[in-house]
Design a protein around this motif. Structure first.
Motif, PDB file in Angstrom:
ATOM      1  N   ASP A 314       0.819  -1.215   0.000  1.00  0.00           N
ATOM      2  CA  ASP A 314       0.000   0.000   0.000  1.00  0.00           C
ATOM      3  C   ASP A 314       0.852   1.264   0.000  1.00  0.00           C
ATOM      4  OD1 ASP A 314      -2.323  -1.557   0.104  1.00  0.00           O
ATOM      5  OD2 ASP A 314      -2.226  -1.676   2.299  1.00  0.00           O
ATOM      6  N   LEU A 315       2.092   1.149  -0.458  1.00  0.00           N
ATOM      7  CA  LEU A 315       3.022   2.277  -0.401  1.00  0.00           C
ATOM      8  C   LEU A 315       2.517   3.488  -1.184  1.00  0.00           C
ATOM      9  CD1 LEU A 315       5.773   2.668   0.986  1.00  0.00           C
ATOM     10  CD2 LEU A 315       6.882   2.022  -1.159  1.00  0.00           C
ATOM     11  N   GLU A 316       1.670   3.252  -2.191  1.00  0.00           N
ATOM     12  CA  GLU A 316       1.163   4.383  -2.975  1.00  0.00           C
ATOM     13  C   GLU A 316       0.274   5.311  -2.145  1.00  0.00           C
ATOM     14  OE1 GLU A 316      -1.856   1.044  -3.580  1.00  0.00           O
ATOM     15  OE2 GLU A 316       0.334   1.238  -3.484  1.00  0.00           O
ATOM     16  N   ASN A 317      -0.221   4.803  -1.017  1.00  0.00           N
ATOM     17  CA  ASN A 317      -1.060   5.628  -0.136  1.00  0.00           C
ATOM     18  C   ASN A 317      -0.246   6.448   0.855  1.00  0.00           C
ATOM     19  OD1 ASN A 317      -3.408   4.488  -1.291  1.00  0.00           O
ATOM     20  ND2 ASN A 317      -3.304   2.737   0.113  1.00  0.00           N
ATOM     21  N   LEU A 318       1.069   6.241   0.898  1.00  0.00           N
ATOM     22  CA  LEU A 318       1.890   6.854   1.944  1.00  0.00           C
ATOM     23  C   LEU A 318       1.884   8.370   1.871  1.00  0.00           C
ATOM     24  CD1 LEU A 318       3.904   6.629   4.264  1.00  0.00           C
ATOM     25  CD2 LEU A 318       5.724   6.281   2.568  1.00  0.00           C
ATOM     26  N   ILE A 319       1.987   8.944   0.683  1.00  0.00           N
ATOM     27  CA  ILE A 319       2.101  10.400   0.572  1.00  0.00           C
ATOM     28  C   ILE A 319       0.872  11.095   1.153  1.00  0.00           C
ATOM     29  CG2 ILE A 319       1.196  10.414  -1.798  1.00  0.00           C
ATOM     30  CD1 ILE A 319       3.863  12.794  -0.321  1.00  0.00           C
ATOM     31  N   GLY A 320      -0.310  10.553   0.895  1.00  0.00           N
ATOM     32  CA  GLY A 320      -1.530  11.155   1.436  1.00  0.00           C
ATOM     33  C   GLY A 320      -1.586  11.045   2.951  1.00  0.00           C
ATOM     34  N   ILE A 321      -1.163   9.916   3.500  1.00  0.00           N
ATOM     35  CA  ILE A 321      -1.158   9.732   4.953  1.00  0.00           C
ATOM     36  C   ILE A 321      -0.201  10.727   5.600  1.00  0.00           C
ATOM     37  CG2 ILE A 321      -0.598   8.118   6.809  1.00  0.00           C
ATOM     38  CD1 ILE A 321      -1.448   5.856   4.930  1.00  0.00           C
ATOM     39  N   ILE A 322       0.966  10.905   4.996  1.00  0.00           N
ATOM     40  CA  ILE A 322       1.953  11.856   5.537  1.00  0.00           C
ATOM     41  C   ILE A 322       1.390  13.265   5.524  1.00  0.00           C
ATOM     42  CG2 ILE A 322       4.170  12.965   5.053  1.00  0.00           C
ATOM     43  CD1 ILE A 322       5.140  10.209   4.050  1.00  0.00           C
ATOM     44  N   GLU A 323       0.813  13.669   4.406  1.00  0.00           N
ATOM     45  CA  GLU A 323       0.312  15.039   4.279  1.00  0.00           C
ATOM     46  C   GLU A 323      -0.799  15.324   5.283  1.00  0.00           C
ATOM     47  OE1 GLU A 323       1.328  15.730  -0.477  1.00  0.00           O
ATOM     48  OE2 GLU A 323      -0.660  15.027   0.133  1.00  0.00           O
ATOM     49  N   ASP A 324      -1.632  14.347   5.573  1.00  0.00           N
ATOM     50  CA  ASP A 324      -2.693  14.547   6.562  1.00  0.00           C
ATOM     51  C   ASP A 324      -2.139  14.547   7.982  1.00  0.00           C
ATOM     52  OD1 ASP A 324      -4.590  14.653   4.565  1.00  0.00           O
ATOM     53  OD2 ASP A 324      -5.158  12.536   4.742  1.00  0.00           O
ATOM     54  N   LEU A 325      -1.261  13.588   8.265  1.00  0.00           N
ATOM     55  CA  LEU A 325      -0.814  13.392   9.646  1.00  0.00           C
ATOM     56  C   LEU A 325       0.132  14.481  10.116  1.00  0.00           C
ATOM     57  CD1 LEU A 325      -0.799  11.644  12.176  1.00  0.00           C
ATOM     58  CD2 LEU A 325       0.954  10.210  11.109  1.00  0.00           C
ATOM     59  N   ILE A 326       1.023  14.944   9.267  1.00  0.00           N
ATOM     60  CA  ILE A 326       2.044  15.880   9.720  1.00  0.00           C
ATOM     61  C   ILE A 326       1.469  17.256  10.031  1.00  0.00           C
ATOM     62  CG2 ILE A 326       2.811  16.923   7.535  1.00  0.00           C
ATOM     63  CD1 ILE A 326       5.732  16.117   8.580  1.00  0.00           C
ATOM     64  N   GLU A 327       0.251  17.514   9.560  1.00  0.00           N
ATOM     65  CA  GLU A 327      -0.426  18.769   9.891  1.00  0.00           C
ATOM     66  C   GLU A 327      -1.403  18.611  11.059  1.00  0.00           C
ATOM     67  OE1 GLU A 327       0.402  21.592   8.692  1.00  0.00           O
ATOM     68  OE2 GLU A 327       1.806  20.756   7.221  1.00  0.00           O
ATOM     69  N   ASP A 328      -1.539  17.391  11.576  1.00  0.00           N
ATOM     70  CA  ASP A 328      -2.473  17.117  12.671  1.00  0.00           C
ATOM     71  C   ASP A 328      -1.708  17.108  13.991  1.00  0.00           C
ATOM     72  OD1 ASP A 328      -4.392  16.200  14.445  1.00  0.00           O
ATOM     73  OD2 ASP A 328      -5.178  14.665  13.071  1.00  0.00           O
ATOM     74  N   ASP A 329      -1.525  18.295  14.565  1.00  0.00           N
ATOM     75  CA  ASP A 329      -0.705  18.422  15.771  1.00  0.00           C
ATOM     76  C   ASP A 329      -1.285  17.643  16.949  1.00  0.00           C
ATOM     77  OD1 ASP A 329       1.103  20.038  14.448  1.00  0.00           O
ATOM     78  OD2 ASP A 329       0.093  21.898  15.033  1.00  0.00           O
ATOM     79  N   LEU A 330      -2.605  17.569  17.038  1.00  0.00           N
ATOM     80  CA  LEU A 330      -3.232  16.843  18.142  1.00  0.00           C
ATOM     81  C   LEU A 330      -2.950  15.352  18.035  1.00  0.00           C
ATOM     82  CD1 LEU A 330      -5.030  16.816  20.642  1.00  0.00           C
ATOM     83  CD2 LEU A 330      -7.033  16.682  19.129  1.00  0.00           C
ATOM     84  N   LYS A 331      -3.064  14.807  16.828  1.00  0.00           N
ATOM     85  CA  LYS A 331      -2.779  13.391  16.622  1.00  0.00           C
ATOM     86  C   LYS A 331      -1.314  13.080  16.905  1.00  0.00           C
ATOM     87  CE  LYS A 331      -3.344   9.141  15.142  1.00  0.00           C
ATOM     88  NZ  LYS A 331      -4.032   8.123  15.963  1.00  0.00           N
ATOM     89  N   LEU A 332      -0.422  13.949  16.454  1.00  0.00           N
ATOM     90  CA  LEU A 332       1.007  13.735  16.698  1.00  0.00           C
ATOM     91  C   LEU A 332       1.322  13.767  18.185  1.00  0.00           C
ATOM     92  CD1 LEU A 332       2.607  15.859  13.831  1.00  0.00           C
ATOM     93  CD2 LEU A 332       2.470  13.370  13.966  1.00  0.00           C
ATOM     94  N   GLU A 333       0.676  14.674  18.913  1.00  0.00           N
ATOM     95  CA  GLU A 333       0.904  14.748  20.361  1.00  0.00           C
ATOM     96  C   GLU A 333       0.390  13.496  21.055  1.00  0.00           C
ATOM     97  OE1 GLU A 333       2.337  16.093  23.893  1.00  0.00           O
ATOM     98  OE2 GLU A 333       2.681  16.926  21.890  1.00  0.00           O
ATOM     99  N   THR A 334      -0.745  12.973  20.611  1.00  0.00           N
ATOM    100  CA  THR A 334      -1.273  11.722  21.161  1.00  0.00           C
ATOM    101  C   THR A 334      -0.309  10.572  20.917  1.00  0.00           C
ATOM    102  OG1 THR A 334      -3.557  12.469  20.806  1.00  0.00           O
ATOM    103  CG2 THR A 334      -3.208  10.104  21.088  1.00  0.00           C
ATOM    104  N   MET A 335       0.279  10.536  19.737  1.00  0.00           N
ATOM    105  CA  MET A 335       1.249   9.488  19.422  1.00  0.00           C
ATOM    106  C   MET A 335       2.500   9.627  20.274  1.00  0.00           C
ATOM    107  SD  MET A 335       0.699   9.438  15.278  1.00  0.00           S
ATOM    108  CE  MET A 335       1.808   8.091  14.898  1.00  0.00           C
ATOM    109  N   ARG A 336       2.944  10.859  20.509  1.00  0.00           N
ATOM    110  CA  ARG A 336       4.127  11.056  21.357  1.00  0.00           C
ATOM    111  C   ARG A 336       3.873  10.562  22.776  1.00  0.00           C
ATOM    112  NH1 ARG A 336       5.206  15.557  17.778  1.00  0.00           N
ATOM    113  NH2 ARG A 336       3.665  16.857  18.840  1.00  0.00           N
ATOM    114  N   ASN A 337       2.662  10.741  23.266  1.00  0.00           N
ATOM    115  CA  ASN A 337       2.313  10.213  24.583  1.00  0.00           C
ATOM    116  C   ASN A 337       2.371   8.681  24.594  1.00  0.00           C
ATOM    117  OD1 ASN A 337       1.900  12.760  25.699  1.00  0.00           O
ATOM    118  ND2 ASN A 337      -0.277  12.794  25.160  1.00  0.00           N
TER     119      ASN A 337
END
Length: 375
Positions: A314-337
């Motif tokens: 599913d590597l072709e889906n990676l770019i879209g996942i990155i673009e959505d996730l890297i702008e989602d500061d709340l999700k990133l903070e949850t992952m850091r926890n």
């Protein structure tokens, strides 16, 4: 104190925890010697640690193809004989194996010479070497929740992965500056373990320009011999690189600390370093890993909240996942926890404590036996 022979070569994922344990034991006054392979990735990393003595011994990965099987048997015998000679000269109290293709021959040689035997398994699925040698082990260290049928419970301890002392989070902006990047620009790190991953490197080359257009800068750890320093000619308006392709780096704290998001394979050692440095990750398990252990590692990591699992097809889906996730500061903070909870286990000191108790018990038994014979 004690004397330890640590068999840990073959890949960075096996060598790094061996170095980490040696660092801890040396601090406690132990004498340690590492057994590594002759692969370039081993010799390049170990030379950083001038306080640790080491020897390289023969070894090849197990293959069931005729030529591969011949090489495995030939090198296993050579490795066993080399280990016997080292054991006679070094006389360790304990031989510790961290998996990989040189551990089994060293552990079997250690058992023959009467040393205590310890095995550390980092993956969620125990490898062939661990399964083969577990019956002769006095201590078996497994990830929490992993079992190894046929072994007594009193020989099994749960432990994470020992990390080298320098694997610590750094200031993000300082890390980016040291890499020649814009300290204020969001950063993606892509790497496939100590030896790189061709598909991830090719993906990075194909998408570096799009990532730069979206305001991101890219670091790709490509692997020895695959990509030299490439991409530095692609620069942003600030005249700094928007993409850096690096063949090899043993400075993972700087690379991981610079990143807002990581794309990685799912070797157990890489996951432990990702957790320690607090870098949320998209994990793409190597699809041909033995017993599919990387998929099991990634599933567990995702369950703990530290990353997202994406299958290699599913590597072709990676770019879209990155673009959505890297702008989602709340999700990133949850992952850091989630990463904080993954990193909570202090495996270095716990394993060292256990090994000290193991050889202490052995000395006590020998002393009591000798006293009984005198009486």
């Amino acid at each position: 104190m004690g004397r330890a022979l640590i068999a840990c070569g073959g890949t960075g994922g096996h060598l790094s925890p061996g170095i980490a344990l040696a660092q801890e034991l040396i601090l406690r006054g132990w004498s340690c010697r590492l057994l590594i392979s002759s692969k370039k990735v081993d010799t390049r990393l170990i030379k950083k640690y001038t306080e640790i003595e080491y020897d390289s011994i023969p070894g090849s990965g197990l293959s069931f193809r005729p030529l591969g099987l011949f090489r495995f048997v030939r090198d296993f015998i050579k490795g066993y004989r080399s280990s016997l000679k080292l054991l006679e000269a070094y006389t360790p109290d304990v031989v510790i194996g961290f998996g990989g293709f040189i551990s089994a021959s060293s552990l079997l040689a250690g058992a023959r010479k009467g040393a205590k035997i310890a095995i550390h398994e980092a993956n969620r699925v125990p490898g062939r070497g661990t399964r083969l040698t577990s019956r002769i082990a006095d201590r078996i260290y497994l990830p929490e929740g992993v079992s190894l049928p046929g072994n007594r419970a009193d020989r099994v301890s749960f432990a994470g992965i020992p990390l080298r002392s320098e694997i610590q989070p750094l200031d993000k902006q300082a890390a980016r500056r040291s890499l020649g990047l814009n300290p204020f620009r969001k950063t993606l790190l892509v790497f496939g373990g100590s030896q790189g991953a061709r598909s991830l490197t090719e993906w990075s080359m194909n998408h570096a320009e799009r990532l730069g257009q979206n305001g991101l800068q890219l670091i790709c750890l490509a692997g020895l011999g695959f990509a030299s320093e490439r991409g530095a000619e692609a620069r942003g308006k600030d005249k700094l690189p928007i993409a850096r392709f690096i063949e090899f780096s043993d400075d993972m704290p700087t690379l991981l600390s610079a990143a807002d998001l990581v794309v990685s394979r799912a070797g157990a050692g890489s996951l432990a370093e990702i957790a320690r440095c607090g870098a949320p990750a998209i994990l793409i398990p190597y699809p041909f890993a033995a017993d599919d252990h990387q998929a099991r590692n990634a599933e567990w990591f995702e369950e703990q909240g530290g990353g997202i699992l994406l299958a290699d097809p599913d590597l072709e889906n990676l770019i879209g996942i990155i673009e959505d996730l890297i702008e989602d500061d709340l999700k990133l903070e949850t992952m850091r926890n989630g990463l904080l909870s993954i990193d909570a286990d202090n495996s270095r000191s716990g394993i060292a404590d256990s090994l000290e108790a193991l050889i202490s018990d052995s000395v006590s038994i020998e002393t009591n036996t000798a006293a009984g014979q005198r009486n």
